[in-house]
Design a protein around this motif. Sequence first.
Motif, mmCIF file in Angstrom:
data_model
loop_
_atom_site.group_PDB
_atom_site.id
_atom_site.type_symbol
_atom_site.label_atom_id
_atom_site.label_comp_id
_atom_site.label_asym_id
_atom_site.label_seq_id
_atom_site.Cartn_x
_atom_site.Cartn_y
_atom_site.Cartn_z
ATOM 1 N N MET A 190 0.979 -1.179 0.100
ATOM 2 C CA MET A 190 0.091 -0.056 -0.103
ATOM 3 C C MET A 190 1.121 1.422 -0.113
ATOM 4 O O MET A 190 1.604 1.496 0.927
ATOM 5 C CB MET A 190 -0.903 -0.100 1.204
ATOM 6 N N HIS A 191 0.862 1.913 -0.966
ATOM 7 C CA HIS A 191 1.874 3.290 -1.082
ATOM 8 C C HIS A 191 0.781 4.408 -0.769
ATOM 9 O O HIS A 191 -0.236 4.286 -0.992
ATOM 10 C CB HIS A 191 2.199 3.335 -2.795
ATOM 11 N N PRO A 192 1.284 5.403 -0.035
ATOM 12 C CA PRO A 192 0.736 6.449 0.310
ATOM 13 C C PRO A 192 0.238 7.249 -0.871
ATOM 14 O O PRO A 192 0.853 7.529 -1.876
ATOM 15 C CB PRO A 192 1.596 7.176 1.364
ATOM 16 N N VAL A 193 -0.742 7.835 -0.772
ATOM 17 C CA VAL A 193 -1.627 8.916 -1.849
ATOM 18 C C VAL A 193 -1.640 10.325 -0.856
ATOM 19 O O VAL A 193 -2.470 10.141 0.230
ATOM 20 C CB VAL A 193 -2.968 8.510 -2.263
ATOM 21 N N PHE A 194 -1.242 11.406 -1.640
ATOM 22 C CA PHE A 194 -1.303 12.474 -0.764
ATOM 23 C C PHE A 194 -2.382 13.484 -1.462
ATOM 24 O O PHE A 194 -2.447 13.435 -2.681
ATOM 25 C CB PHE A 194 0.128 13.322 -0.937
ATOM 26 N N SER A 195 -2.577 14.422 -0.783
ATOM 27 C CA SER A 195 -3.585 15.638 -1.340
ATOM 28 C C SER A 195 -2.766 16.732 -1.985
ATOM 29 O O SER A 195 -1.668 16.934 -1.279
ATOM 30 C CB SER A 195 -4.709 16.194 -0.070
ATOM 31 N N THR A 196 -3.025 16.838 -3.130
ATOM 32 C CA THR A 196 -2.339 17.889 -3.935
ATOM 33 C C THR A 196 -3.197 18.953 -4.507
ATOM 34 O O THR A 196 -4.192 18.576 -4.865
ATOM 35 C CB THR A 196 -1.388 17.293 -4.923
ATOM 36 N N ALA A 222 3.486 -3.842 2.117
ATOM 37 C CA ALA A 222 3.068 -3.011 3.375
ATOM 38 C C ALA A 222 1.604 -2.985 3.308
ATOM 39 O O ALA A 222 0.985 -2.802 2.298
ATOM 40 C CB ALA A 222 3.401 -1.506 2.746
ATOM 41 N N THR A 223 1.209 -2.739 4.677
ATOM 42 C CA THR A 223 -0.308 -2.910 4.605
ATOM 43 C C THR A 223 -0.834 -1.382 5.503
ATOM 44 O O THR A 223 -2.145 -1.259 5.353
ATOM 45 C CB THR A 223 -0.985 -3.679 5.822
ATOM 46 N N ALA A 224 0.264 -0.615 5.504
ATOM 47 C CA ALA A 224 -0.384 0.971 5.839
ATOM 48 C C ALA A 224 1.053 1.684 5.443
ATOM 49 O O ALA A 224 1.907 1.564 5.183
ATOM 50 C CB ALA A 224 -0.554 0.901 7.317
ATOM 51 N N PRO A 225 0.565 3.181 5.012
ATOM 52 C CA PRO A 225 1.494 4.193 4.910
ATOM 53 C C PRO A 225 2.818 4.028 5.642
ATOM 54 O O PRO A 225 3.877 4.408 5.332
ATOM 55 C CB PRO A 225 0.767 5.502 4.819
ATOM 56 N N ASP A 226 2.728 3.916 6.805
ATOM 57 C CA ASP A 226 3.576 3.896 7.974
ATOM 58 C C ASP A 226 4.634 2.799 7.586
ATOM 59 O O ASP A 226 5.970 2.937 7.566
ATOM 60 C CB ASP A 226 3.362 3.803 9.353
ATOM 61 N N GLU A 228 8.688 2.756 6.495
ATOM 62 C CA GLU A 228 9.804 1.830 7.004
ATOM 63 C C GLU A 228 10.417 0.974 5.861
ATOM 64 O O GLU A 228 11.598 0.884 5.932
ATOM 65 C CB GLU A 228 9.229 1.060 8.187
ATOM 66 N N TYR A 229 9.724 0.559 5.058
ATOM 67 C CA TYR A 229 10.248 -0.532 4.040
ATOM 68 C C TYR A 229 11.121 0.264 3.040
ATOM 69 O O TYR A 229 12.097 -0.236 2.533
ATOM 70 C CB TYR A 229 9.088 -1.251 3.309
ATOM 71 N N ALA A 230 10.404 1.441 2.521
ATOM 72 C CA ALA A 230 11.376 2.269 1.655
ATOM 73 C C ALA A 230 12.614 2.780 2.181
ATOM 74 O O ALA A 230 13.787 2.541 1.760
ATOM 75 C CB ALA A 230 10.282 3.442 1.374
ATOM 76 N N GLN A 231 12.638 3.228 3.556
ATOM 77 C CA GLN A 231 14.085 3.621 4.178
ATOM 78 C C GLN A 231 14.734 2.241 4.390
ATOM 79 O O GLN A 231 16.113 2.628 4.177
ATOM 80 C CB GLN A 231 13.574 3.925 5.572
ATOM 81 N N GLY A 265 9.945 -10.761 9.889
ATOM 82 C CA GLY A 265 9.511 -11.574 8.598
ATOM 83 C C GLY A 265 9.732 -10.530 7.513
ATOM 84 O O GLY A 265 10.539 -10.815 6.524
ATOM 85 N N ALA A 266 9.415 -9.408 7.627
ATOM 86 C CA ALA A 266 9.469 -8.355 6.630
ATOM 87 C C ALA A 266 10.766 -7.847 6.231
ATOM 88 O O ALA A 266 11.299 -7.819 5.074
ATOM 89 C CB ALA A 266 8.472 -6.922 6.965
ATOM 90 N N ALA A 267 11.752 -7.810 7.239
ATOM 91 C CA ALA A 267 13.029 -7.435 7.141
ATOM 92 C C ALA A 267 13.778 -8.936 6.290
ATOM 93 O O ALA A 267 14.642 -8.447 5.239
ATOM 94 C CB ALA A 267 13.721 -7.320 8.507
ATOM 95 N N ASP A 268 13.387 -9.885 6.560
ATOM 96 C CA ASP A 268 13.983 -11.026 5.861
ATOM 97 C C ASP A 268 13.631 -11.054 4.417
ATOM 98 O O ASP A 268 14.303 -11.210 3.389
ATOM 99 C CB ASP A 268 13.554 -12.276 6.484
ATOM 100 N N GLN A 269 12.293 -10.720 4.111
ATOM 101 C CA GLN A 269 11.948 -10.663 2.530
ATOM 102 C C GLN A 269 12.425 -9.363 1.972
ATOM 103 O O GLN A 269 13.003 -9.519 0.808
ATOM 104 C CB GLN A 269 10.540 -10.243 2.574
ATOM 105 N N ILE A 270 12.718 -8.294 2.610
ATOM 106 C CA ILE A 270 13.661 -7.200 2.072
ATOM 107 C C ILE A 270 14.978 -7.672 1.758
ATOM 108 O O ILE A 270 15.527 -7.300 0.698
ATOM 109 C CB ILE A 270 13.487 -5.992 2.938
ATOM 110 N N ASN A 271 15.657 -8.039 2.793
ATOM 111 C CA ASN A 271 16.971 -8.583 2.585
ATOM 112 C C ASN A 271 17.435 -9.564 1.442
ATOM 113 O O ASN A 271 18.223 -9.769 0.402
ATOM 114 C CB ASN A 271 17.703 -9.044 3.805
#
Length: 230
Positions: free
Chosen positions: A1-7, A67-71, A75-78, A93-99
């Motif tokens: 889930m990527h964040p969507v911002f108001s523009t 990701a299931t939420a913008p937060d 974190e994963y993008a970082q 688990g998420a860290a293992d998948q990223i690595n």
Amino acid sequence: MHPVFSTALSSDFPPGATFKTPKPSEIDDEGFGNFRDVIDLRGTTVKGARTYLAAHRRVLEFIDALATAPDAFDEYAQAFEAGSAMDAGLSGGAADQINDLIDSQDCDLGGLELGVGALAYALSAGKIFPAASCRSHAARSWAPYPVVYFASNQPRAELLRDLIRQNGCGFDSDPNRPELLLVAASSLVEILDLAQSVVDNLAKFRSLTTLTNGSRSPVAPYIQPSLLDD
């Protein structure tokens, strides 16, 4: 889930937009435009822009599914921006998948932030001058939505404007830096779509010329911009 911002963006240049590229003497170790902590993009090639775009797309698609939420997305993008989940303080688990993805596929974002970095490299390869970028962050962020600041001559800016109108992005302005143009979007998906369009049209961008003393001459190829990694 990527964040969507108001523009609130425009499909055309903001009033009073200028089309002036920085002189070599105006670019130093801190780039130009009064930004800090820059990365030098001089020498960006067409191949390099394509390679970084592919890596940014790969990472965005992976995080979007994980990701299931913008937060969590932030974190994963970082983690990918840092080069490992451990360096970003992640575990489990998420860290293992990223690595695992980092170890198995090209996830090099070029030292820049997800999405906006791909657009910055694409613009640089097209002889436009990125000055700063930010994908916008869940917590502290200097940009309210994904944005790339840049300087360009008018022919290249007009070509970029035509592509922007086809990809859901738009222009904004910064009263503190009126000499720069801003391209922004409500999400990184539109930013990467624009980066793809720029990469697909790099031959056009690189062939454009600028007016010098009333005549057309090639744009100096030896200077590329610096870019802020927020």
